[in-house]
Scaffold this active site. Structure first.
Site, PDB file in Angstrom:
ATOM      1  CE  LYS A   1     -60.757  45.162 -55.877  1.00  0.00           C
ATOM      2  NZ  LYS A   1     -62.021  45.557 -56.524  1.00  0.00           N
TER       3      LYS A   1
ATOM      4  CG  HIS B   1     -74.185  55.022 -49.281  1.00  0.00           C
ATOM      5  ND1 HIS B   1     -75.347  55.711 -49.067  1.00  0.00           N
ATOM      6  CD2 HIS B   1     -73.353  55.369 -48.294  1.00  0.00           C
ATOM      7  CE1 HIS B   1     -75.229  56.437 -47.981  1.00  0.00           C
ATOM      8  NE2 HIS B   1     -74.029  56.260 -47.495  1.00  0.00           N
TER       9      HIS B   1
END
Length: 117
Positions: free
Chosen positions: A62, A104
């Site tokens: 991206k 995470h």
């Protein structure tokens, strides 16, 4: 000057389901060097590692502005630890000067990439 910013988040339970259905998914996402690290991890860390790497590769694509496919395949991107354990980005086997952060929780893995000119 910033050339691109990419951000991605994945649901770890969804990644776990994909691995259970399609064990080859690990080989599709991780490079050989990343798989060597992955194979040494405890089962719960494997899921975090794979989810984090998947999010990081998506974030990098991206930031490049290309997305995955064509000029930028998943196997073109590697995220390997430096001597202190911090993640470093490699694109087509070349170390980049780009910035990456991976995080995470029990449910999610997320990554952000900043590409400088």
């Amino acid at each position: 000057m910033i050339k691109g910013i990419g951000l991605d988040i994945v649901e770890l339970p969804r990644i776990k389901q994909i691995i259970e259905r399609t064990p080859r998914f690990v080989n599709r996402i991780l490079t050989e060097r990343e798989r060597a690290i992955y194979e040494q991890l405890a089962p719960h860390r494997k899921l975090e590692f794979l989810g984090g790497r998947f999010a990081a590769k998506e974030a990098y694509a991206k930031a490049l502005g290309t997305g995955i496919g064509g000029e930028c395949e998943l196997q073109d991107i590697a995220i390997l630890p430096n001597e202190l354990g911090a993640p470093k980005l490699y694109f087509k086997n070349e170390l980049t000067n780009d910035f990456i952060s991976i995080t995470h929780t029990e449910q999610y893995a997320a990554a952000q990439v900043i590409i400088l000119v």
